[in-house]
Write a protein that holds these residues in place. Sequence first.
Motif, short mmCIF file in Angstrom:
data_model
loop_
_atom_site.label_atom_id
_atom_site.label_comp_id
_atom_site.label_asym_id
_atom_site.label_seq_id
_atom_site.Cartn_x
_atom_site.Cartn_y
_atom_site.Cartn_z
N VAL A 1 -6.65 40.58 76.39
CA VAL A 1 -6.14 41.80 75.76
C VAL A 1 -5.76 41.47 74.32
O VAL A 1 -5.03 40.50 74.08
CB VAL A 1 -4.90 42.32 76.51
N LYS A 2 -6.25 42.26 73.38
CA LYS A 2 -5.97 42.03 71.97
C LYS A 2 -5.64 43.34 71.26
O LYS A 2 -6.06 44.42 71.68
CB LYS A 2 -7.17 41.37 71.28
N ARG A 3 -4.91 43.22 70.15
CA ARG A 3 -4.54 44.36 69.33
C ARG A 3 -5.42 44.38 68.09
O ARG A 3 -5.75 43.32 67.53
CB ARG A 3 -3.07 44.25 68.94
N LEU A 4 -5.79 45.56 67.61
CA LEU A 4 -6.60 45.67 66.40
C LEU A 4 -5.70 45.48 65.18
O LEU A 4 -4.83 46.31 64.90
CB LEU A 4 -7.31 47.03 66.32
N ASP A 5 -5.91 44.37 64.47
CA ASP A 5 -5.11 44.06 63.29
C ASP A 5 -5.94 43.92 62.02
O ASP A 5 -5.42 44.06 60.91
CB ASP A 5 -4.34 42.74 63.50
N THR B 1 -15.82 43.47 68.81
CA THR B 1 -15.84 42.68 70.04
C THR B 1 -14.53 41.92 70.12
O THR B 1 -13.81 41.80 69.12
CB THR B 1 -17.02 41.70 70.07
N ILE B 2 -14.19 41.43 71.30
CA ILE B 2 -12.99 40.60 71.45
C ILE B 2 -13.40 39.15 71.54
O ILE B 2 -14.13 38.75 72.43
CB ILE B 2 -12.17 40.99 72.70
N ALA B 3 -12.93 38.36 70.56
CA ALA B 3 -13.07 36.91 70.61
C ALA B 3 -11.70 36.36 70.97
O ALA B 3 -10.72 36.67 70.30
CB ALA B 3 -13.53 36.38 69.26
N ARG C 1 -6.02 50.87 64.06
CA ARG C 1 -5.12 49.73 63.82
C ARG C 1 -3.85 49.86 64.67
O ARG C 1 -3.23 50.92 64.72
CB ARG C 1 -4.77 49.64 62.35
N GLY C 2 -3.46 48.75 65.32
CA GLY C 2 -2.24 48.72 66.12
C GLY C 2 -2.45 49.09 67.58
O GLY C 2 -1.54 48.93 68.39
N GLU C 3 -3.66 49.57 67.92
CA GLU C 3 -3.96 49.90 69.32
C GLU C 3 -4.57 48.70 70.02
O GLU C 3 -5.06 47.76 69.38
CB GLU C 3 -4.88 51.12 69.37
N PHE C 4 -4.55 48.73 71.36
CA PHE C 4 -4.94 47.57 72.17
C PHE C 4 -6.24 47.83 72.92
O PHE C 4 -6.59 48.98 73.22
CB PHE C 4 -3.85 47.25 73.19
N ALA C 5 -6.93 46.72 73.23
CA ALA C 5 -8.14 46.80 74.05
C ALA C 5 -8.15 45.65 75.04
O ALA C 5 -7.75 44.53 74.72
CB ALA C 5 -9.39 46.74 73.17
N TYR C 6 -8.59 45.96 76.26
CA TYR C 6 -8.73 44.95 77.31
C TYR C 6 -10.21 44.71 77.57
O TYR C 6 -10.95 45.63 77.92
CB TYR C 6 -8.04 45.41 78.59
N ASN C 7 -10.62 43.48 77.37
CA ASN C 7 -12.00 43.08 77.64
C ASN C 7 -12.06 42.51 79.06
O ASN C 7 -11.46 41.48 79.34
CB ASN C 7 -12.44 42.02 76.62
N ILE D 1 -12.63 41.66 66.45
CA ILE D 1 -13.34 41.30 65.23
C ILE D 1 -14.70 41.99 65.22
O ILE D 1 -15.28 42.29 66.27
CB ILE D 1 -13.51 39.76 65.14
N SER D 2 -15.20 42.25 64.02
CA SER D 2 -16.51 42.89 63.87
C SER D 2 -17.59 42.07 64.54
O SER D 2 -17.63 40.84 64.43
CB SER D 2 -16.82 43.03 62.37
#
Length: 410
Positions: A296-300, A247-249, A278-284, A255-256
């Motif tokens: 918008v966050k990146r998976l780190d 999910t995007i916090a 890892r390194g890809e982006f998601a827009y909630n 984060i899980s």
Amino acid sequence: MKPKIRIKGFNDAWEYSYLYNCLEISTEVNKENKYGKDEVLSVSDDFGVVNQIKHLGRSYAGKSVSGYKILLPGQIVYTKSPLRDKPFGIIKENNYQAGIVSVLYAVYNVKEGIFSKYIQRYFEPKQRINKYLVPLVNKGAKNTMNISDEMSLNGKITKPVTICEQQAICSYFDKVDELISTASSRLASLKQVKEASLQAMFPQKGGTVPKIRFKGFEEEWEEVKLSSFAKRIKRRNSCMESTLALTIASALGLISQNDYFNNSVVGANIRNYYILKRGEFAYNKSYSNGYPFGSVKRLDRYEQGILSTLYIVFTIDDSISSDYLTHFFDTTLWHKDVAERAAEGARNHGLLNISAEDFLDIAIWKPRSIEEQQHIASYFTSLDKQIALQTQRLEKLKQIKAACLDKMFV
């Protein structure tokens, strides 16, 4: 009867005491209008006794305040007003200044042998004050508190026999509160610095360069479409490559769900979910008061995870710094484009109605030089680390205080 944690030098057993042995009702009223409407006091759970106008922005007093109760420094006040976590009201010491309170409040003098702040500290945790008041309060229509000033004193508390130990306990918590206040102020200052930097280090409306730049960079910035360097990801979890639901916090990024919600709220068929690496982006697309256009966050944090198809996921090429882009999405520069392309969807779903194609069509401002992008990214990454460390420190102090409020009292 002794607490689990004791301040050094105190060994006497504690005692049970009815609250009426510690407090007595104050009958002093503002008959001669000694105090005016600008001296009406309110009681806040976070701030204690405060001036009503300064705290709430206006006075809620009636035409006459001659019947109001006088509240002096060192006295105890019980609000009888429900709060979410303390539905039976709060009890505080007046460590502010003299003033007046509504007749709905109960005001008490402290008896000999009792340190007034100890009463406030004792009733600070929600579980303790709620447990004390539950058997004493009858809730009436419209959530009113049917409890007299006298009845409020008919419960039992535990306390040290000596006033010296009461004072020592309160002194300890005063120091903890001071540390919490300092940490809160530092965190607020860091957030203000970041907010100001996001305004000053990116071009604002009508401009092609920011107000503040790193030395050696003078070229105008360029405005490009997100789609010029980003590509939508449609990779599905059809082979059950991952079961880590994300999910995007807004404050924590991707984060899980188990870590964030302490639960997983995935749908019935996670084979249809997107796989994010890892390194890809998601827009909630979910909007809230603080994030009216989503985030918008990146998976780190993880090598990969899965996301609902309600998200828009994408990857970028090397024509832009990935670190720079993560910080660009902390600005509001992209909000106008989203607003123009999105109509709010059904409010019960809380989603912006924007397609992946429209989202990838939004404009992105960036320095032409990758080196300048990296300088900006490094600055904000360092600032974010400081904010994270200060947040952790503040949370740790609050946890210590909560544990001590439990273990330093019987």
